[in-house]
Structures are given as C-alpha cells and as structure tokens.
Design a protein around this motif. Structure first.
Motif, short mmCIF file in Angstrom:
data_model
loop_
_atom_site.label_atom_id
_atom_site.label_comp_id
_atom_site.label_asym_id
_atom_site.label_seq_id
_atom_site.Cartn_x
_atom_site.Cartn_y
_atom_site.Cartn_z
N SER A 11 0.93 -1.22 -0.08
CA SER A 11 0.14 -0.08 0.05
C SER A 11 0.96 1.30 -0.02
O SER A 11 1.66 1.33 0.88
CB SER A 11 -0.99 0.06 1.38
OG SER A 11 -1.82 -1.12 1.00
N SER A 12 0.74 2.12 -1.11
CA SER A 12 1.55 3.30 -1.16
C SER A 12 1.22 4.05 -2.26
O SER A 12 0.35 3.53 -3.09
CB SER A 12 3.22 2.58 -1.56
OG SER A 12 3.12 2.06 -2.87
N SER A 61 -1.66 -3.55 4.55
CA SER A 61 -3.05 -3.00 4.75
C SER A 61 -4.03 -4.02 4.48
O SER A 61 -5.39 -3.78 4.64
CB SER A 61 -3.43 -1.44 4.21
OG SER A 61 -3.52 -1.69 2.98
N ILE A 91 1.09 7.38 5.31
CA ILE A 91 -0.01 8.24 5.79
C ILE A 91 -1.40 7.45 6.07
O ILE A 91 -2.24 7.63 6.56
CB ILE A 91 -0.39 8.92 4.46
CG1 ILE A 91 -1.47 10.25 4.76
CG2 ILE A 91 -0.61 8.57 3.34
CD1 ILE A 91 -0.96 11.52 5.76
N GLN A 92 -1.38 6.09 5.07
CA GLN A 92 -2.70 5.33 5.45
C GLN A 92 -2.67 4.80 6.73
O GLN A 92 -3.71 4.26 7.00
CB GLN A 92 -2.74 4.31 4.32
CG GLN A 92 -1.48 3.26 4.27
CD GLN A 92 -0.56 3.91 3.37
OE1 GLN A 92 -0.62 5.10 3.09
NE2 GLN A 92 0.57 3.16 3.01
N LEU A 94 -2.93 6.41 9.35
CA LEU A 94 -3.79 7.17 10.16
C LEU A 94 -4.99 6.46 10.48
O LEU A 94 -5.57 7.02 11.69
CB LEU A 94 -4.22 8.54 9.41
CG LEU A 94 -3.12 9.36 9.11
CD1 LEU A 94 -3.49 10.80 8.42
CD2 LEU A 94 -2.35 9.87 10.47
N ARG A 95 -5.44 5.57 9.90
CA ARG A 95 -6.80 4.73 10.18
C ARG A 95 -6.54 4.24 11.53
O ARG A 95 -7.37 3.73 12.27
CB ARG A 95 -7.08 3.83 9.18
CG ARG A 95 -6.23 2.58 9.41
CD ARG A 95 -6.65 1.23 8.47
NE ARG A 95 -6.44 1.63 6.95
CZ ARG A 95 -6.50 0.89 6.08
NH1 ARG A 95 -6.70 -0.32 6.31
NH2 ARG A 95 -6.23 1.27 4.81
N THR A 238 1.63 12.41 10.74
CA THR A 238 1.58 12.49 9.45
C THR A 238 1.93 11.48 8.44
O THR A 238 1.20 10.29 8.87
CB THR A 238 1.98 13.75 8.93
OG1 THR A 238 3.47 13.85 9.01
CG2 THR A 238 1.70 15.01 9.34
N PHE A 239 3.15 11.30 8.02
CA PHE A 239 3.64 10.39 7.14
C PHE A 239 4.37 9.30 7.78
O PHE A 239 4.37 8.20 7.44
CB PHE A 239 4.27 10.84 5.82
CG PHE A 239 3.73 12.23 5.43
CD1 PHE A 239 2.59 12.03 4.62
CD2 PHE A 239 4.16 13.61 5.72
CE1 PHE A 239 1.76 13.09 4.12
CE2 PHE A 239 3.39 14.56 5.02
CZ PHE A 239 2.17 14.33 4.35
#
Lengths: 255, 433
Positions: A11-12, A61, A91-92, A94-95, A238-239
C-alpha cells in the motif's frame, strides 16, 4: 552472474519505486550491475525468485498483503524497505487512530465489497528486514547508496542524526530561532537535505524520528510558540504516524 | 446446444502501469459475456482521514495519493481551498504554478512515453530492452525526463512530493536567477521532445476509431492546466461547482476504484492528453499546430492508440511554455497571500498529466476540513477503458491468444492508468467459454 533485483509494491503511492526510475543518469549503469528480475512498474518481463536484493515499498493494509510479504521474504536474500509506508506505515496508518469502519463508509457506498485490515503496519512487523531506508519519499541519492553498498558488500552509509545537522551544514538560518516557525527538524532524521528550511518552512517530518529523539522537549517548544494540543498532536501524526516516538508524542497531546 | 469454443488468456499481473489490478474477459462463441477491471490497489481512505486536518496540511497530504503526479494533487487542492476562502491570487502566482505543472507534465509524459508505453509498439518488455534497440532515443528521453524533474525540483523543492506549494501561493518564490539556470536543459529538452514526437508519430498504430466523449478543461487564453471551464464534444460546459451534478461516482463490486460516469446517460468518457488535444488544439501556439499538422496529426483523432502522439505533442508544448514563463517571470513581492479563514466550500479541477483531477472541500471556521471529495483521472477513464476493450476485442478474435492479450494490455496503457491514485491494477484474464 549479476545479482537479481526485485522491486515490490504494497500500500503506497508509487513514489519511492519511481525514485529508482528518476535516477536518469544512473539507471542504465545500475541495470548493467544488477539484473532487474522483478519490477512490474518498469518491465513486463518477470523472472522467478529467489532474488538477491528485494526493495519493498508500501505498508501492509490488506489480508492479501499480509500473506504476500511472507512469500517475498522467503524468496529474498537481502530485503530493504524503502520509504515511510514500508518503514512506519505511511499516511494510510492514520486509520490506526480511528475506526476503519467509519473510514470505509465515508469513501464507499458498499463497504462490504472492500477487503481491508483494521490496522496498517510497517513491513518489519511481519518479517525480518535487513535495512530500512527512510523518507516520504526516499532520497534517490540514498537509494543509490543502498544499491552501491549492497553490490560492494558493505553497510550503507546513511546517517541517523537529526535534520538540524543537515541544516547547519547547508548554512541555513534556523527557521524556528529566526522567525518562530514551528519545525520538526530537531527530532527528524536527516536525509532530504533540509529541504523545507531551505524554502522558508519548518520541517514536517517526512523522514520520521531520528535515533533517540527528544520529542517531549520539542512539543513544549511548539506549545510555547502558541500551538494547541490538537495541533501538536497533528504534526506528529502525518507520514510516519506509526513510528513509535512520533506515535507516543501524538497520543500524549490528543484531547 | 451448439458447440462452443473456449479459449483462456491470462496475464498474472499487468506491468508498466503505476499500480496493481486485473482484467477479466469471458468470451463465449467469440461474444464478450463479461468484461471487468479489478483494481485491487488497497484503499487508503484519504477522503476520510482528511476530515479534521487543517487546510494548510491538505496539499502535503493529498500529494501522497500519487508519487507520479503529486503536483496535480497539490494544484487541485490549493485552488479548491482558495475558492472556499474567497482568495484570489494575481497572475504572477498563476504563472509560477503553471511553470511547476509544466515540469510535472514533462517528467510524467516522458516516463509514460518512453518507459511504459513505447515498448508495446515493438513487442518489447521494458525501457531496458528498448535501449538495446534505440539507445539514442532512450538516452535522450532520460534527459528529457530529467529536465522535467529539475524544473519541479527548483520550483517545488523536490521531484516527488514537492514541499513548496501552499494555499495562497508558495513558501518561497524562486529567484529569477534560479529559474534562468534551467534554460539550457529546457532548450535541450525542447529539441529532444520534437524528436520524440517525430519518432512516435511514425509508430505502427492499430486501427480503431471510437466515437468518444472527450472531456477537458478549456480556457480561451491558454492550453488548459490550472483553469478553465469543463467542456466536452457532446455538450458539457460547466464550472467546478457543477461537477457532481453532471458526473457521479459509482461503486462496482469488482474494483476498489470508483467508476465516474455521466449522471444523465450513465456513459463513459475520456480524459487526458487525447481529450485535451481534441478539445483545445486551437489554444496551442500556431507553431505547434503547424508541427502537428505537418505530421498529419490534427483533430479529430479518435484512435486511442494515438494518445502517445498527443502526449509527445504536450511534452513539446510544456517545454516551450516553461521557457516562455521563465522568460517573462516576475517574482511575486510576497511568496504567498494569507487566506481569510472562514466557513466555506470550494471545488476545483486541474489537468493532471492523465486528465482532469477534481477536488472539493468543506471547511469550518478554524480552517479544518469537514468534507473532502477527490475524483482522480484514472477513476474517470476506468469505465472508458472497459468500453474500449469491448470495441477492440471483437477485432482481435483471429489472433493467437498471446497477441490478443498484448494488444489488450497496450489498449489499457493508452490511458497511462495511474492506479495508485485511482488505485492499482492489472491481471488480465481472457476466458473463452
């Protein structure tokens, strides 16, 4: 026999593997030294494993990715994660601070069609990683250094000190001291070349935490500059939000 | 029951696209009974986690949707947010943003033409094989790409995920001298782009003509990048606020990417270089129109395989345009203007290298995002790609399975699908029952 290179995507955004294709001056030389055995974005010729060097972009993910990384590890002699997603979730991740079911319903009318994991994790939570290259995106000079070091059987020379060192070396005026701009430089690993201060803005932490960062001291400084707890929580989130030092600091300021 | 023929074509993973996914085709007695893209690029939920973030974080966060075209995400987001705050910027900011976009068009188009698409026309697997056959073209093409990246690096800070873009302008406006240093490499790039255009214009193109609905921005002043109304050759003429009244995103079971379609007809449409070329040819400088005409490339062009010529023509245009902007560059007095933070909504679209990219936001009184909606170009082209294959496959039935599959892959690459944003593909199965 040339060593076999494989480039894998989880995932990117593709930006880190693109950095390899962005090495316009070195790409053909690199291809002379390494056999590009699996690099889907660049070539439809696929060679079977095992691979001598695997570069892994992206975080885990989905259930499929959780299985795939095991297979890739077993096919790879030396495995390097490239970029913030692979090394700290990206960043993903963050979930991880919310309920993924709420996220699903914001984006999709039929969440039941989508297969996804509740939490996003870096590659190192799943398999042994031989070297981690930081950055969102990675710096292509550092990527070439990793390839070079691999070919010459030495450890990559990638500094893990703070961005401030890089800033001083460039002779840049400190944006925090000179004009009170909030900056994550003191706790962020060097590697980008102190880009943001060179453009009159504070570092926002693309390369993740440096070795033993004092995030609490920096958070206090940000507070003195008038930032709210909410804002302080956000700058660490953030990232590289899943990197332990940044994660803990962001949770400390969460309201 | 009559006898039925069965043939299975399978591609485990489609290469030379930016992302992962699959295509499945089922043929029964040479009739297509099912055709679907499966985009299995994992969902990353940008529209969800943008909620509660500050407006000034949005260009940095949305850039991470796509490593190939981060500038497009930054451009659409800052314009939409400036719209929400009622902030108007002067022409010198507009020109600097256009310059940055030129850099992205050059590097992204050069990447696609040379590394992803051209190998198809010679039955080759990669740019490395292409290099064995056309070493000079590859060597020059890499310099062309590098010139685009250098431009993004100077104006934006770095080529992937630039750091210099903000709502209200830039963090630091480049000095005239910094930009002028780019002139030699851009002049060289312009010459190379012209040779690349000549090279691709002579490619052997499969014959396929489709009555497309092309959709792009259009502005009487210039070839579209950051501004204009959204038009089509079938009657659309709208501003950004009307986007969702004319188009809608639908979710389909087989894909993680939403399909964007015309709301009234449910029809697919095409965005990207070929759409811009067909709708905005007269906005190109006369010299470029002439160069295109000399190569027999004038609108209308309804052959999707010729999108590579449109891409090459746009690359040449972007080099020329960058040189023009640098020549007349006036550094803004202030790098950015402060927005007046207030409750508001704003929508905008810009022309990403792959076509229109729509962003829409609701912002609260503290400048925090309450709602975000993003419609990337590949999501819009996705249904069109399926429709192209429905038209193409019946013309390929006489071919051996391998060749048929290769042409299907090539037809998909016509769109330069960037699946990390719309999401990723491709595994290609063609099953003949």
């Amino acid at each position: 026999m040339k060593k076999k290179l494989a480039v894998w995507k989880f995932s990117s955004c593709d930006g880190c593997q693109l950095s390899l294709l962005d090495c316009e001056d070195e790409l053909l030389t690199l291809a002379d030294q390494l056999e590009i055995a699996y690099f889907l974005e660049a070539s439809s010729r696929i060679q079977p494993g095992p691979y001598d060097l695997s570069l892994v972009e992206g975080s885990v993910s989905t259930p499929h990715e959780r299985r795939a990384i095991q297979e890739i590890r077993s096919q790879s002699k030396f495995l390097v994660t490239i970029g913030a997603c692979a090394t700290s979730g990206g960043i993903q991740a963050l979930r991880n601070f919310a309920d993924v079911r709420d996220f699903l319903s914001v984006v999709y009318a039929r969440p039941d069609y989508i297969e996804t994991l509740d939490k996003v994790s870096p590659i190192s939570q799943h398999v042994k990683v031989d070297f981690e290259l930081r950055g969102c995106p990675i710096n292509k000079r550092q990527l070439l250094e990793v390839a070079n070091a691999f070919l010459n059987k030495r450890r990559p020379n990638i500094p893990n000190h703070s961005l401030c060192m890089e800033c001083k070396r460039r002779g840049l005026v400190c944006v925090t001291v000179a004009h009170g701009t909030p900056c994550l430089g003191p706790v962020t690993q060097a590697g980008c070349g102190a880009l943001c201060p060179a453009y009159n803005r504070g570092c926002y932490g693309c390369f993740g935490p440096m070795e033993t960062p004092n995030t609490a001291a920096l958070a206090q400084r940000l507070k003195d500059h008038g930032m709210s707890s909410q804002e302080i929580s956000r700058v660490f989130r953030t990232f590289n939000a899943e990197a332990p030092a940044f994660k803990e600091e962001s949770l400390r300021h969460e309201e | 029951m009559k006898n039925s023929s069965k043939r299975v074509i399978e591609v485990k993973a489609l290469a030379r696209v930016e992302g992962e996914g699959a295509l499945h085709v089922t043929l029964k007695d040479d009739e297509i009974v099912a055709l679907r893209f499966q985009i299995f690029e994992p969902p990353r939920f940008f529209e969800a986690f943008l909620q509660g973030r500050s407006y000034n974080e949005v260009p940095d966060i949305t850039a991470r949707i796509c490593g190939i075209c981060p500038v497009a995400y930054q451009m659409s987001s800052v314009h939409a947010l400036e719209q929400a705050f009622g902030l108007k910027l002067g022409e010198n900011y507009a020109q600097l943003r256009r310059l940055l976009y030129c850099g992205e068009w050059i590097e992204s188009h050069a990447l696609h033409i040379l590394m992803l698409h051209a190998p198809d026309f010679f039955g080759l697997s990669s740019v490395l094989e292409l290099n064995q056959r056309f070493p000079q073209v590859v060597e020059q093409g890499l310099r062309l790409k590098k010139a685009g990246n250098a431009l993004v690096t100077v104006v934006g800070g770095r080529e992937v995920h630039p750091i210099n873009v903000r709502v209200g302008g830039f963090y630091r406006a480049p000095e005239r001298k910094e930009l002028r240093e780019l002139i030699p490499s851009l002049k060289e790039a312009r010459n190379i782009a012209r040779e690349v255009l000549d090279w691709v214009a002579d490619f052997p193109f499969p014959e396929l003509e489709i009555d497309y609905e092309f959709v792009s921005l259009k502005d009487p002043r210039e070839y579209p990048m950051n501004r204009g109304r959204l038009v089509s050759n079938k009657g659309i003429d709208i501003c950004a606020d009307e986007f969702t009244t004319v188009f809608e995103e639908r979710q389909v079971e087989h894909s993680n990417a939403l399909h964007c379609l015309r709301r009234d007809t449910g029809g697919s449409y095409q965005v990207g270089p070929l759409a811009r070329f067909n709708l905005c040819f007269e906005q190109l400088p006369a010299s470029l129109q002439k160069i295109a005409a000399e190569r027999g490339f004038t609108p209308p062009c309804n052959n999707p395989f010729k999108s590579i010529i449109a891409r090459a023509l746009e690359t040449l245009y972007a080099c020329q345009e960058a040189l023009r902007i640098i020549d007349s560059y006036q550094r803004p007095d202030r790098p950015h203007l402060e927005p007046d933070i207030k409750v508001g909504s704003g929508s905008w679209f810009t022309e990403a290298p792959r076509g229109i990219l729509f962003h829409s936001y609701d912002v609260d009184e503290n400048g925090l995002i309450k709602r975000a909606e993003i419609v990337p170009p590949t999501s819009q082209n996705q249904a069109r790609m399926e429709d192209d294959l429905r038209r193409l496959i019946p013309t390929l039935l006489h071919l051996p399975t391998e060749e048929m599959r290769a042409q299907c892959e090539q037809a998909i690459r016509n769109y330069d699908p960037c699946i990390s944003c719309a999401t990723h593909f491709l595994r290609l199965d063609i099953e003949r029952l």
